[in-house]
Design an enzyme around this catalytic site. Sequence first.
Site, PDB file in Angstrom:
ATOM      1  N   HIS A 132       0.786  -1.334   0.017  1.00 25.58           N
ATOM      2  CA  HIS A 132       0.023  -0.237   0.137  1.00 25.58           C
ATOM      3  C   HIS A 132       0.866   1.329   0.072  1.00 25.58           C
ATOM      4  O   HIS A 132       2.184   1.367   0.355  1.00 25.58           O
ATOM      5  CB  HIS A 132      -0.912   0.058   1.247  1.00 25.58           C
ATOM      6  CG  HIS A 132      -2.205  -0.903   1.065  1.00 25.58           C
ATOM      7  ND1 HIS A 132      -3.324  -0.841   1.908  1.00 25.58           N
ATOM      8  CD2 HIS A 132      -2.203  -1.817   0.154  1.00 25.58           C
ATOM      9  CE1 HIS A 132      -3.994  -1.924   1.349  1.00 25.58           C
ATOM     10  NE2 HIS A 132      -3.309  -2.707   0.477  1.00 25.58           N
ATOM     11  N   GLU A 181       0.624   3.770   2.003  1.00 23.99           N
ATOM     12  CA  GLU A 181       1.354   4.457   3.103  1.00 23.99           C
ATOM     13  C   GLU A 181       2.653   3.338   3.751  1.00 23.99           C
ATOM     14  O   GLU A 181       3.433   3.996   3.974  1.00 23.99           O
ATOM     15  CB  GLU A 181       0.284   4.031   4.243  1.00 23.99           C
ATOM     16  CG  GLU A 181      -1.195   4.883   3.903  1.00 23.99           C
ATOM     17  CD  GLU A 181      -2.193   4.054   3.155  1.00 23.99           C
ATOM     18  OE1 GLU A 181      -1.695   3.413   2.387  1.00 23.99           O
ATOM     19  OE2 GLU A 181      -3.307   4.177   3.505  1.00 23.99           O
ATOM     20  N   CYS A 240      -6.307   1.424   5.215  1.00 24.26           N
ATOM     21  CA  CYS A 240      -6.921   0.229   5.789  1.00 24.26           C
ATOM     22  C   CYS A 240      -6.640  -0.069   7.103  1.00 24.26           C
ATOM     23  O   CYS A 240      -5.500   0.557   7.567  1.00 24.26           O
ATOM     24  CB  CYS A 240      -6.564  -0.823   4.492  1.00 24.26           C
ATOM     25  SG  CYS A 240      -4.770  -1.415   4.827  1.00 24.26           S
ATOM     26  N   CYS A 247      -2.456  -0.677   7.410  1.00 24.22           N
ATOM     27  CA  CYS A 247      -1.997   0.584   7.337  1.00 24.22           C
ATOM     28  C   CYS A 247      -2.101   1.636   8.567  1.00 24.22           C
ATOM     29  O   CYS A 247      -1.312   2.310   8.960  1.00 24.22           O
ATOM     30  CB  CYS A 247      -2.248   1.571   6.057  1.00 24.22           C
ATOM     31  SG  CYS A 247      -1.523   0.713   4.427  1.00 24.22           S
TER      32      CYS A 247
HETATM   33  O1  LIG Z   1      -4.921   2.510   2.493  1.00 22.18           O
HETATM   34  C1  LIG Z   1      -4.807   2.357   1.331  1.00 22.18           C
HETATM   35  N1  LIG Z   1      -3.795   2.063   0.522  1.00 22.18           N
HETATM   36  C2  LIG Z   1      -3.367   1.738  -0.862  1.00 22.18           C
HETATM   37  O2  LIG Z   1      -2.443   1.879  -1.185  1.00 22.18           O
HETATM   38  N2  LIG Z   1      -4.490   0.885  -1.194  1.00 22.18           N
HETATM   39  C3  LIG Z   1      -4.404   0.174  -2.317  1.00 22.18           C
HETATM   40  C4  LIG Z   1      -4.510  -1.348  -2.288  1.00 22.18           C
HETATM   41  C5  LIG Z   1      -4.919  -1.792  -3.806  1.00 22.18           C
HETATM   42  O3  LIG Z   1      -3.880  -1.710  -4.484  1.00 22.18           O
HETATM   43  C6  LIG Z   1      -5.974  -0.331  -4.302  1.00 22.18           C
HETATM   44  C7  LIG Z   1      -7.213  -0.782  -3.978  1.00 22.18           C
HETATM   45  O4  LIG Z   1      -7.758  -1.408  -4.741  1.00 22.18           O
HETATM   46  P1  LIG Z   1      -9.499  -1.613  -4.929  1.00 22.18           P
HETATM   47  O5  LIG Z   1     -10.023  -0.364  -4.873  1.00 22.18           O
HETATM   48  O6  LIG Z   1      -9.426  -2.180  -6.467  1.00 22.18           O
HETATM   49  O7  LIG Z   1     -10.007  -2.537  -3.864  1.00 22.18           O
HETATM   50  O8  LIG Z   1      -5.417   0.543  -3.384  1.00 22.18           O
HETATM   51  C8  LIG Z   1      -5.623   0.507  -0.569  1.00 22.18           C
HETATM   52  C9  LIG Z   1      -5.942   1.260   0.700  1.00 22.18           C
HETATM   53  C10 LIG Z   1      -7.154   1.415   1.538  1.00 22.18           C
HETATM   54  O9  LIG Z   1      -8.018   0.262   1.134  1.00 22.18           O
END
Ligand SMILES: O=c1[nH]c(=O)n([C@H]2C[C@H](O)[C@@H](COP(=O)(O)O)O2)cc1CO
Length: 182
Positions: free
Chosen positions: A89, A91, A115, A118
């Site tokens: 992610h 973060e 999430c 994170c």
């Molecule tokens: O805080 C975050 N940081 C982050 O980088 N992500 C990323 C993970 C995935 O590559 C994407 C989420 O994908 P989707 O919306 O298709 O579920 O975003 C997702 C979150 C929270 O869900």
Amino acid sequence: MASNTKLPQDNLTRRQYKDDVYFMSVALMFAKKSPDPSTQVGACIVNEGGEIVGVGFNKMPDGCEGKFPWKHDTEDEDPLNTKGMYVCHAELNAIVNKTSVDVKGCTIYVTLFPCNECAKLIVQSGIKNVVYLSNKHKERNGTKAAFRILDEASTPKNIICRQFESKQDVRDLLDSIDPFAE
Ligand SMILES: O=c1[nH]c(=O)n([C@H]2C[C@H](O)[C@@H](COP(=O)(O)O)O2)cc1CO
């Protein structure tokens, strides 16, 4: 921004508000680097002196680019065939890419509400402020757990979490950039 413009968030100083616009713009620019075809996320960590000490975007682990699927968990019933198992992610990347010894007392600007994984990282790393843009996954359990973590940790750790409300000012800032201006 004219000095008599009403601040969208009344409890922010004008300086904090302008910083929010700049640093959320940086987070958005880094989000554009993400190879995730459905959701690009960017994060920018700023220390108490107003310096950027980390940036990141969601991507596969180093060396694993192109080796894991970008499929969502709704597209394949085997979780091992979906991105969630592998993606780092924004973060996490911003925290591990930090240019300072630690990120204690820093603010993280992130284009999507964190999430639960994170949120744990943010709390454990000593980050004090979380400024997020979208909360499009608010119905997910991971998001609900993240809210709980940040909320419960906020009392002993003084963590402040707030939504960025100045989308038009980001558009105005980015539109005003003329790289060829003399
Ligand atoms: O805080 C975050 N940081 C982050 O980088 N992500 C990323 C993970 C995935 O590559 C994407 C989420 O994908 P989707 O919306 O298709 O579920 O975003 C997702 C979150 C929270 O869900």
